[in-house]
Design an enzyme around this catalytic site. Sequence first.
Site, PDB file in Angstrom:
ATOM      1  N   ILE A   1       0.846  -1.198   0.000  1.00 48.47           N
ATOM      2  CA  ILE A   1       0.000   0.000   0.000  1.00 48.47           C
ATOM      3  C   ILE A   1       0.882   1.249   0.000  1.00 48.47           C
ATOM      4  O   ILE A   1       0.632   2.212  -0.742  1.00 48.47           O
ATOM      5  CB  ILE A   1      -0.949   0.007   1.231  1.00 48.47           C
TER       6      ILE A   1
ATOM      7  N   ASP B   1      10.871   2.619   6.586  1.00 55.21           N
ATOM      8  CA  ASP B   1      10.635   1.179   6.418  1.00 55.21           C
ATOM      9  C   ASP B   1      11.970   0.464   6.606  1.00 55.21           C
ATOM     10  O   ASP B   1      13.030   1.097   6.608  1.00 55.21           O
ATOM     11  CB  ASP B   1      10.061   0.855   5.013  1.00 55.21           C
TER      12      ASP B   1
ATOM     13  N   LEU C   1       1.451   2.383   8.413  1.00 58.24           N
ATOM     14  CA  LEU C   1       1.102   1.171   7.655  1.00 58.24           C
ATOM     15  C   LEU C   1       1.877  -0.045   8.146  1.00 58.24           C
ATOM     16  O   LEU C   1       1.591  -1.179   7.728  1.00 58.24           O
ATOM     17  CB  LEU C   1       1.474   1.374   6.178  1.00 58.24           C
TER      18      LEU C   1
ATOM     19  N   GLU D   1     -10.472  -7.234   9.232  1.00 59.82           N
ATOM     20  CA  GLU D   1     -10.498  -8.435  10.084  1.00 59.82           C
ATOM     21  C   GLU D   1     -10.967  -8.127  11.497  1.00 59.82           C
ATOM     22  O   GLU D   1     -11.283  -9.049  12.245  1.00 59.82           O
ATOM     23  CB  GLU D   1      -9.117  -9.111  10.125  1.00 59.82           C
TER      24      GLU D   1
ATOM     25  N   TYR E   1      -3.991 -11.382  15.174  1.00 56.26           N
ATOM     26  CA  TYR E   1      -3.853 -10.150  14.369  1.00 56.26           C
ATOM     27  C   TYR E   1      -5.052  -9.228  14.573  1.00 56.26           C
ATOM     28  O   TYR E   1      -4.906  -8.052  14.914  1.00 56.26           O
ATOM     29  CB  TYR E   1      -3.726 -10.578  12.910  1.00 56.26           C
TER      30      TYR E   1
ATOM     31  N   LYS F   1      -5.125  -5.559  16.364  1.00 57.38           N
ATOM     32  CA  LYS F   1      -5.595  -4.388  15.600  1.00 57.38           C
ATOM     33  C   LYS F   1      -6.784  -3.738  16.313  1.00 57.38           C
ATOM     34  O   LYS F   1      -6.911  -2.518  16.338  1.00 57.38           O
ATOM     35  CB  LYS F   1      -6.018  -4.795  14.184  1.00 57.38           C
TER      36      LYS F   1
ATOM     37  N   ARG G   1      -0.287 -13.578   0.706  1.00 56.42           N
ATOM     38  CA  ARG G   1      -1.748 -13.541   0.673  1.00 56.42           C
ATOM     39  C   ARG G   1      -2.251 -14.133  -0.646  1.00 56.42           C
ATOM     40  O   ARG G   1      -1.469 -14.411  -1.552  1.00 56.42           O
ATOM     41  CB  ARG G   1      -2.226 -12.105   0.904  1.00 56.42           C
TER      42      ARG G   1
ATOM     43  N   VAL H   1      -8.210 -23.526   0.118  1.00 54.81           N
ATOM     44  CA  VAL H   1      -8.209 -23.882   1.537  1.00 54.81           C
ATOM     45  C   VAL H   1      -9.642 -24.218   1.977  1.00 54.81           C
ATOM     46  O   VAL H   1     -10.561 -23.412   1.775  1.00 54.81           O
ATOM     47  CB  VAL H   1      -7.633 -22.711   2.373  1.00 54.81           C
TER      48      VAL H   1
ATOM     49  N   ASP I   1     -11.140 -18.732   9.904  1.00 50.55           N
ATOM     50  CA  ASP I   1     -11.341 -17.841   8.760  1.00 50.55           C
ATOM     51  C   ASP I   1     -12.534 -16.916   8.966  1.00 50.55           C
ATOM     52  O   ASP I   1     -13.478 -17.245   9.686  1.00 50.55           O
ATOM     53  CB  ASP I   1     -11.546 -18.683   7.489  1.00 50.55           C
TER      54      ASP I   1
HETATM   55  N1  LIG Z   1      -3.398  -4.990   1.678  1.00 53.79           N
HETATM   56  C1  LIG Z   1      -4.568  -5.086   2.274  1.00 53.79           C
HETATM   57  O1  LIG Z   1      -5.572  -5.385   1.642  1.00 53.79           O
HETATM   58  C2  LIG Z   1      -4.724  -4.779   3.732  1.00 53.79           C
HETATM   59  C3  LIG Z   1      -5.921  -5.178   4.298  1.00 53.79           C
HETATM   60  C4  LIG Z   1      -6.163  -4.900   5.633  1.00 53.79           C
HETATM   61  C5  LIG Z   1      -5.234  -4.206   6.355  1.00 53.79           C
HETATM   62  N2  LIG Z   1      -4.086  -3.811   5.792  1.00 53.79           N
HETATM   63  C6  LIG Z   1      -3.141  -3.064   6.645  1.00 53.79           C
HETATM   64  O2  LIG Z   1      -2.495  -2.047   5.880  1.00 53.79           O
HETATM   65  C7  LIG Z   1      -1.132  -1.936   6.269  1.00 53.79           C
HETATM   66  C8  LIG Z   1      -0.211  -2.097   5.064  1.00 53.79           C
HETATM   67  O3  LIG Z   1      -0.466  -3.316   4.414  1.00 53.79           O
HETATM   68  P1  LIG Z   1       0.305  -3.807   3.116  1.00 53.79           P
HETATM   69  O4  LIG Z   1      -0.629  -4.691   2.396  1.00 53.79           O
HETATM   70  O5  LIG Z   1       0.918  -2.658   2.426  1.00 53.79           O
HETATM   71  O6  LIG Z   1       1.426  -4.716   3.794  1.00 53.79           O
HETATM   72  P2  LIG Z   1       2.999  -4.841   3.478  1.00 53.79           P
HETATM   73  O7  LIG Z   1       3.504  -5.975   4.267  1.00 53.79           O
HETATM   74  O8  LIG Z   1       3.204  -4.852   2.016  1.00 53.79           O
HETATM   75  O9  LIG Z   1       3.577  -3.478   4.047  1.00 53.79           O
HETATM   76  C9  LIG Z   1       3.910  -3.262   5.395  1.00 53.79           C
HETATM   77  C10 LIG Z   1       5.265  -2.583   5.433  1.00 53.79           C
HETATM   78  O10 LIG Z   1       5.578  -2.271   6.794  1.00 53.79           O
HETATM   79  C11 LIG Z   1       6.950  -2.523   6.984  1.00 53.79           C
HETATM   80  N3  LIG Z   1       7.199  -2.788   8.412  1.00 53.79           N
HETATM   81  C12 LIG Z   1       6.675  -3.792   9.153  1.00 53.79           C
HETATM   82  N4  LIG Z   1       7.169  -3.737  10.406  1.00 53.79           N
HETATM   83  C13 LIG Z   1       8.013  -2.683  10.440  1.00 53.79           C
HETATM   84  C14 LIG Z   1       8.829  -2.128  11.460  1.00 53.79           C
HETATM   85  N5  LIG Z   1       8.887  -2.672  12.679  1.00 53.79           N
HETATM   86  N6  LIG Z   1       9.562  -1.027  11.171  1.00 53.79           N
HETATM   87  C15 LIG Z   1       9.522  -0.495   9.930  1.00 53.79           C
HETATM   88  N7  LIG Z   1       8.780  -0.979   8.926  1.00 53.79           N
HETATM   89  C16 LIG Z   1       8.026  -2.062   9.182  1.00 53.79           C
HETATM   90  C17 LIG Z   1       7.255  -3.754   6.132  1.00 53.79           C
HETATM   91  O11 LIG Z   1       8.642  -3.846   5.844  1.00 53.79           O
HETATM   92  C18 LIG Z   1       6.398  -3.478   4.904  1.00 53.79           C
HETATM   93  O12 LIG Z   1       7.140  -2.826   3.897  1.00 53.79           O
HETATM   94  C19 LIG Z   1      -0.934  -2.973   7.381  1.00 53.79           C
HETATM   95  O13 LIG Z   1      -1.079  -2.327   8.619  1.00 53.79           O
HETATM   96  C20 LIG Z   1      -2.050  -3.965   7.187  1.00 53.79           C
HETATM   97  O14 LIG Z   1      -2.412  -4.578   8.392  1.00 53.79           O
HETATM   98  C21 LIG Z   1      -3.797  -4.108   4.502  1.00 53.79           C
HETATM   99  O1  LIG Z   2      -6.804  -8.079   3.007  1.00 50.10           O
HETATM  100  C1  LIG Z   2      -7.503  -7.833   3.994  1.00 50.10           C
HETATM  101  O2  LIG Z   2      -8.482  -7.117   3.966  1.00 50.10           O
HETATM  102  C2  LIG Z   2      -7.122  -8.461   5.318  1.00 50.10           C
HETATM  103  O3  LIG Z   2      -7.334  -9.802   5.151  1.00 50.10           O
HETATM  104  C3  LIG Z   2      -6.293 -10.683   4.893  1.00 50.10           C
HETATM  105  O4  LIG Z   2      -6.862 -11.917   5.279  1.00 50.10           O
HETATM  106  P1  LIG Z   2      -7.471 -12.909   4.231  1.00 50.10           P
HETATM  107  O5  LIG Z   2      -8.415 -12.249   3.298  1.00 50.10           O
HETATM  108  O6  LIG Z   2      -7.990 -14.094   4.968  1.00 50.10           O
HETATM  109  O7  LIG Z   2      -6.123 -13.329   3.515  1.00 50.10           O
HETATM  110  P2  LIG Z   2      -5.759 -13.936   2.101  1.00 50.10           P
HETATM  111  O8  LIG Z   2      -4.428 -14.563   2.214  1.00 50.10           O
HETATM  112  O9  LIG Z   2      -5.897 -12.901   1.068  1.00 50.10           O
HETATM  113  O10 LIG Z   2      -6.817 -15.127   1.923  1.00 50.10           O
HETATM  114  C4  LIG Z   2      -8.116 -14.979   1.429  1.00 50.10           C
HETATM  115  C5  LIG Z   2      -8.806 -16.323   1.429  1.00 50.10           C
HETATM  116  O11 LIG Z   2      -8.175 -17.184   0.481  1.00 50.10           O
HETATM  117  C6  LIG Z   2      -7.834 -18.431   1.089  1.00 50.10           C
HETATM  118  N1  LIG Z   2      -6.603 -18.932   0.402  1.00 50.10           N
HETATM  119  C7  LIG Z   2      -5.426 -18.255   0.522  1.00 50.10           C
HETATM  120  C8  LIG Z   2      -4.307 -18.694  -0.163  1.00 50.10           C
HETATM  121  C9  LIG Z   2      -4.381 -19.834  -0.986  1.00 50.10           C
HETATM  122  O12 LIG Z   2      -3.404 -20.292  -1.651  1.00 50.10           O
HETATM  123  N2  LIG Z   2      -5.567 -20.479  -1.070  1.00 50.10           N
HETATM  124  C10 LIG Z   2      -6.687 -20.062  -0.404  1.00 50.10           C
HETATM  125  O13 LIG Z   2      -7.755 -20.711  -0.521  1.00 50.10           O
HETATM  126  C11 LIG Z   2      -7.706 -18.153   2.568  1.00 50.10           C
HETATM  127  O14 LIG Z   2      -7.909 -19.295   3.343  1.00 50.10           O
HETATM  128  C12 LIG Z   2      -8.807 -17.100   2.745  1.00 50.10           C
HETATM  129  O15 LIG Z   2     -10.031 -17.739   2.904  1.00 50.10           O
HETATM  130  C13 LIG Z   2      -5.070 -10.403   5.745  1.00 50.10           C
HETATM  131  O16 LIG Z   2      -5.328 -10.703   7.088  1.00 50.10           O
HETATM  132  C14 LIG Z   2      -4.665  -8.979   5.717  1.00 50.10           C
HETATM  133  O17 LIG Z   2      -3.839  -8.663   4.659  1.00 50.10           O
HETATM  134  C15 LIG Z   2      -5.765  -7.997   5.760  1.00 50.10           C
HETATM  135  O18 LIG Z   2      -5.823  -7.445   7.044  1.00 50.10           O
END
Ligand SMILES: NC(=O)c1ccc[n+]([C@@H]2O[C@H](COP(=O)([O-])OP(=O)(O)OC[C@H]3O[C@@H](n4cnc5c(N)ncnc54)[C@H](O)[C@@H]3O)[C@@H](O)[C@H]2O)c1
Ligand SMILES: O=C(O)[C@H]1O[C@H](OP(=O)(O)OP(=O)(O)OC[C@H]2O[C@@H](n3ccc(=O)[nH]c3=O)[C@H](O)[C@@H]2O)[C@H](O)[C@@H](O)[C@@H]1O
Length: 389
Positions: free
Chosen positions: A29, A49, A96, A141, A185, A189, A235, A253, A337
């Site tokens: 993100i 980061d 983030l 979540e 998690y 959160k 993911r 899964v 889940d």
């Molecule tokens: N991608 C999604 O759909 C999604 C969904 C729900 C929540 N979120 C939340 O959004 C945020 C960002 O998600 P993302 O998908 O970009 O994940 P990401 O893992 O790609 O990015 C997280 C970044 O934070 C950095 N980081 C982690 N711990 C650190 C630390 N101690 N010091 C410095 N940097 C650190 C990691 O190196 C990474 O680059 C997270 O808080 C996540 O829980 C994301």
């Molecule tokens: O993205 C989000 O909004 C949030 O949800 C995600 O959780 P989840 O959606 O369960 O994670 P995924 O790995 O994307 O899995 C989605 C679904 O696919 C399934 N899955 C995953 C991987 C795979 O190879 N096969 C499979 O069936 C998982 O069991 C789950 O039901 C993660 O917890 C976070 O990145 C975030 O907070």
Amino acid sequence: MAAASARVDLDGKPIKPMTICMIGAGGFIGSHLCEKVLTETPHKILALDVYNDKIKHLLEGENASLAERIQFHRINIKHDSRLEGLIKMSDLVINLAAICTPADYNTRPLDTIYSNFIDALPVVKYCSENSKRLIHFSTCEVYGKTIGSFLPKDSPLREDPAYYILKEDESPCIFGSIEKQRWSYACAKQLIERLIYAEGAENGLEFTIVRPFNWIGPRMDFIPGIDGPSEGVPRVLACFSNALLRREPLKLVDGGQSQRTFIYIKDAIEAVMLMIENPARANGHIFNVGNPNNEVTVRQLAEMMSEIYAKVSGDQALQSPTVDISSKEFYGEGYDDSDKRIPDMTIINRQLGWNPKTSLWDLLESTLTYQHRTYAEAIKKVIAKPTAS
Ligand SMILES: NC(=O)c1ccc[n+]([C@@H]2O[C@H](COP(=O)([O-])OP(=O)(O)OC[C@H]3O[C@@H](n4cnc5c(N)ncnc54)[C@H](O)[C@@H]3O)[C@@H](O)[C@H]2O)c1
Ligand SMILES: O=C(O)[C@H]1O[C@H](OP(=O)(O)OP(=O)(O)OC[C@H]2O[C@@H](n3ccc(=O)[nH]c3=O)[C@H](O)[C@@H]2O)[C@H](O)[C@@H](O)[C@@H]1O
């Protein structure tokens, strides 16, 4: 009088250039948010980061006018005394940083809880003490399971939106038992959300909490054995992309019955930009950011991705594109889940007038085109390499 082209907020007021301290800027993100801020606004970024691979193209000055407005600090926020100073230099903090891959929640629950709660504490504290505005990334979540999931399988109430739509100010947070460590998690959160909310109520912290609903797109996670560990489990988008690139069946899964709504990262970033530039409308709010129109079961997602990948790669889809696997075998003990995740959009619509645009088909087509262009050659080389006998 302001120039006709001056940037204005949703209420027509000029937007002043600001310095944003973005923690976790090197992630999925963060990389998209940095790109958007630099290309479309005059704001500066202090990018914190431990990694910067996903924002290297912005830092290395291919476009000097962008590179001069972003400064990268390689900092682990767990233990770095520079954090408070960088927050003090900023007008806005966006946090983030987190462990956020489900494969870690039940296998590394301590790291997960520390990362999502303990490590976020100093950020909240420094913002509160120094009167800095905070946009904190939480997750959908925190809602856990839907109320409907506890009804009998044949109950007609399961079809009633009151039993499954997730509303920021009404829905409860429903997690599994403690031995289901998946919820480490969500629980961490939830507690950091409550702490931020309390800092707002008791000490006047200006905050916005974002609850992303499955944001997906280019640069999400890693492809195992290419730009991440071979044994790593990212993911679902990256898991399925990896299987498609290697021409292996996609693992479902527990039968792939869980439901998700997926949103294109670029749509979601538009919502975050509105939050950044409209503090009067965003402060004190928790926002769902998702696309309620893009709901599928994980099985449907797999089928759609297989069809689209065949189209963008020119390769024929496999005869049996999916295979079932138990959650215990895939994630290990303690997995659980979320059954269904549909965001209510009332609050974000009312406050920011934002709506998602991109259909699931379109967002998968552009994302899988990116995955193919970025990884197909590297995968071919790895597969062609003779293994040591
Ligand atoms: N991608 C999604 O759909 C999604 C969904 C729900 C929540 N979120 C939340 O959004 C945020 C960002 O998600 P993302 O998908 O970009 O994940 P990401 O893992 O790609 O990015 C997280 C970044 O934070 C950095 N980081 C982690 N711990 C650190 C630390 N101690 N010091 C410095 N940097 C650190 C990691 O190196 C990474 O680059 C997270 O808080 C996540 O829980 C994301
Ligand atoms: O993205 C989000 O909004 C949030 O949800 C995600 O959780 P989840 O959606 O369960 O994670 P995924 O790995 O994307 O899995 C989605 C679904 O696919 C399934 N899955 C995953 C991987 C795979 O190879 N096969 C499979 O069936 C998982 O069991 C789950 O039901 C993660 O917890 C976070 O990145 C975030 O907070």
